[in-house]
Each structure stands twice: as C-alpha cells, then as structure tokens.
Design a protein around this motif. Structure first.
Motif, PDB file in Angstrom:
ATOM      1  N   ILE A   1       0.837  -1.202   0.000  1.00 28.30           N
ATOM      2  CA  ILE A   1       0.000   0.000   0.000  1.00 28.30           C
ATOM      3  C   ILE A   1       0.872   1.253   0.000  1.00 28.30           C
ATOM      4  N   GLY A   2       1.982   1.222   0.744  1.00 30.23           N
ATOM      5  CA  GLY A   2       2.851   2.391   0.808  1.00 30.23           C
ATOM      6  C   GLY A   2       3.445   2.749  -0.542  1.00 30.23           C
ATOM      7  N   ARG A   3       3.921   1.759  -1.259  1.00 33.14           N
ATOM      8  CA  ARG A   3       4.462   2.008  -2.597  1.00 33.14           C
ATOM      9  C   ARG A   3       3.381   2.578  -3.510  1.00 33.14           C
ATOM     10  N   ALA A   4       2.197   1.983  -3.476  1.00 37.25           N
ATOM     11  CA  ALA A   4       1.105   2.456  -4.328  1.00 37.25           C
ATOM     12  C   ALA A   4       0.740   3.899  -3.984  1.00 37.25           C
ATOM     13  N   ALA A   5       0.738   4.230  -2.696  1.00 28.99           N
ATOM     14  CA  ALA A   5       0.424   5.599  -2.289  1.00 28.99           C
ATOM     15  C   ALA A   5       1.509   6.567  -2.749  1.00 28.99           C
ATOM     16  N   ALA A   6       2.770   6.164  -2.597  1.00 27.44           N
ATOM     17  CA  ALA A   6       3.864   7.028  -3.035  1.00 27.44           C
ATOM     18  C   ALA A   6       3.763   7.333  -4.525  1.00 27.44           C
ATOM     19  N   LEU A   7       3.445   6.322  -5.315  1.00 22.42           N
ATOM     20  CA  LEU A   7       3.297   6.528  -6.763  1.00 22.42           C
ATOM     21  C   LEU A   7       2.145   7.462  -7.082  1.00 22.42           C
ATOM     22  N   LEU A   8       1.034   7.320  -6.375  1.00 27.67           N
ATOM     23  CA  LEU A   8      -0.131   8.177  -6.627  1.00 27.67           C
ATOM     24  C   LEU A   8       0.148   9.624  -6.243  1.00 27.67           C
ATOM     25  N   PHE A   9       0.776   9.821  -5.069  1.00 28.69           N
ATOM     26  CA  PHE A   9       1.122  11.189  -4.673  1.00 28.69           C
ATOM     27  C   PHE A   9       2.049  11.816  -5.706  1.00 28.69           C
ATOM     28  N   ALA A  10       3.055  11.086  -6.132  1.00 33.56           N
ATOM     29  CA  ALA A  10       4.007  11.620  -7.105  1.00 33.56           C
ATOM     30  C   ALA A  10       3.336  11.923  -8.437  1.00 33.56           C
ATOM     31  N   ALA A  11       2.395  11.077  -8.840  1.00 29.54           N
ATOM     32  CA  ALA A  11       1.707  11.273 -10.118  1.00 29.54           C
ATOM     33  C   ALA A  11       0.900  12.560 -10.143  1.00 29.54           C
ATOM     34  N   GLN A  12       0.464  13.032  -8.959  1.00 29.55           N
ATOM     35  CA  GLN A  12      -0.294  14.283  -8.934  1.00 29.55           C
ATOM     36  C   GLN A  12       0.607  15.498  -8.654  1.00 29.55           C
ATOM     37  N   GLY A  13       1.914  15.272  -8.677  1.00 33.06           N
ATOM     38  CA  GLY A  13       2.853  16.384  -8.583  1.00 33.06           C
ATOM     39  C   GLY A  13       3.475  16.601  -7.226  1.00 33.06           C
ATOM     40  N   ASP A  14       3.163  15.754  -6.238  1.00 27.30           N
ATOM     41  CA  ASP A  14       3.777  15.893  -4.929  1.00 27.30           C
ATOM     42  C   ASP A  14       5.203  15.338  -4.936  1.00 27.30           C
TER      43      ASP A  14
END
Length: 266
Positions: free
Chosen positions: A32-45
């Motif tokens: 879940i942590g990896r998936a969250a990191a990818l999603l945050f990064a994809a939105q520009g964080d």
C-alpha cells in the motif's frame, strides 16, 4: 477567510508547487505504501519514500523518477529514534518541510491468541506498528503544524475495529493506531492539522503471516476471515489515503475509514 476559500487556496498551492509527502513502508513491491507514493508523485507531490528495505525504497524512487516525478529514499528502522530524526531532517532539507505524513509501515503477527503470544512476537509487532508511528509523528509534528494545514494519514486495519481479524499483538497495535489517530485529531484540530486512518480489509500485499500450526488463534480466526470477501488491490487502499490527504477531505478529521468491501458491516 472562509473555509471554501481556504480549501481553494490549498488546492492551488498543491498543484503549483507540489506538497512534501512522507510515506513509510513504501518500498514493498506490492504494498500500500508504494502504491500511495506513486499516486502522490503522479499528482505532482514530492515524496520521501521510507522503508527498512533500502533496495525496495530505491526501486520505488526509481519508478517515480522514471515517470517524471520527484522522490527521495531514506532507509532504516523507524522504531529507532536516530533513524526517525534522520528521516524527518532529510524531508525538511530536501523539500522544505512536511505537508503530509503517511504512517503505513507495519508487520503482521502469527495470528496468535494472547496465551500463545510470546514476548518476542508482542514486542516486535507493537514496536513496528505503534511505537514507530508515535516516534515519527512526534518528530514530524512541528513541521506539519508549521504548514497550517498539515495532514496525517495512518494505515490502521480491520483489526482496529474488531477482535477477529488478526492475533492479539497485531489487533492491539492497530487499535492503538486508531486511538493515536483520534487523539491527534482532537488535540490539534484547532491548529490546522487533520489526522485520519484507513482500516483496510483483505488486501493483496507482501505482508507476511506465519501462523503456528495447530495453535488456537489461527483456528478460531479462520471462521471470521471467511467473511473477508473480495481481496482489494493495494492501489484501492492507496487511493483512499491520497483522498484523505487532499483538500477534498478538508472536513474529515479523526475518522477511521473502513476500506474493506463491507467486511466491517458483516
């Protein structure tokens, strides 16, 4: 300033500059942590990827950077105060502060009933699942408060809500995560900080369960685990973490949100 204006300002700032987001347990390939990191990064964080597995953290960062995002890997055991201090300092030095903290790293117990739980199992699970989030949150708190709209999202569990989803150590640790989340929400809501948690049900991740054959705990829990239903993908849990960290969730505070396909309703 009205609440609506504040939310709009946060959204504009997030899009223009990208927030500084720290995600623990983000090095597991199916987690879940990896998936969250990818999603945050994809939105520009801009994402700090923390994990005890240095190679795993580096892989997540490489994946983010390959997609055009910005990330930093920090490895170490987050139940160690010196590692926590280094992680927070790295986030502040690299990205100017901390806007969002996601306490996600955790380990499973052996599904042991209390009478079968030895000191080693208890101390390991509670140390990683509850003490580490406490230490990291305490260290990150001044930086989150300095933002004026900081957010904490913890990964609790279905075991935060019931007694039949895991063994004694894991259940107690995740009830503790829920309590920690609610305490943060009450203590700091007037300072602009929000704290919420997801309570995942069955999810396809790399977390390991090694039950003791013939023990009471696994046998008793089997009947309750039969109600899990469809097993979620890590990305489904991550999407809710990202939502709770967003301006769209600006009035959600102190919630322990089941993400379990209705398991908690059975």
């Amino acid at each position: 300033m009205s609440d609506d204006t504040s939310a709009a300002t946060t959204t504009t700032s997030d899009r223009a500059h990208g927030r500084s987001v720290l995600v623990t347990g983000a090095g597991s390939g199916a987690g879940i942590g990896r998936a969250a990191a990818l999603l945050f990064a994809a939105q520009g964080d801009r994402v700090v990827v923390a994990d005890i597995d240095e190679a795993g953290a580096d892989r997540t960062v490489a994946e983010i950077e390959a997609a055009g995002g910005t990330a930093l890997a920090v490895a170490g055991d987050l139940s160690d105060q010196s590692v926590v201090d280094r992680l927070v300092a790295s986030a502040v030095d690299a990205f100017g502060g901390i806007d969002v903290l996601v306490n996600n790293a955790a380990v499973m117990d052996r599904m042991s009933a209390l009478g079968e739980t030895d000191d080693t199992e208890w101390e390991r699970v509670v140390r990683i699942n509850l003490t580490a989030p406490f230490l990291l949150t305490r260290a990150a708190l001044p930086h989150l408060l300095a933002r004026g709209n900081g957010v904490i999202v913890n990964t609790a569990s279905a075991a935060s809500l019931r007694g039949g989803a895991a063994g004694a150590a894991y259940t107690a640790s995740k009830h503790g995560v829920a309590g920690l989340t609610k305490s943060l929400a009450v203590m700091y809501r007037d300072k602009g900080l929000r704290a919420n948690a997801i309570a995942p049900g069955g999810t396809a991740t790399g977390i390991q369960v090694d039950p003791v054959p013939g023990a009471t705990g696994p046998g008793v829990l089997a009947a309750y685990m039969a109600n899990v239903g469809r097993v979620a993908e890590a990305e489904e849990q991550a999407a809710v973490i990202v939502f709770l960290a967003s301006a769209a969730a600006s009035n959600i505070n102190g919630a322990i949100l089941p993400v379990d396909n209705g398991w908690s309703a059975v």
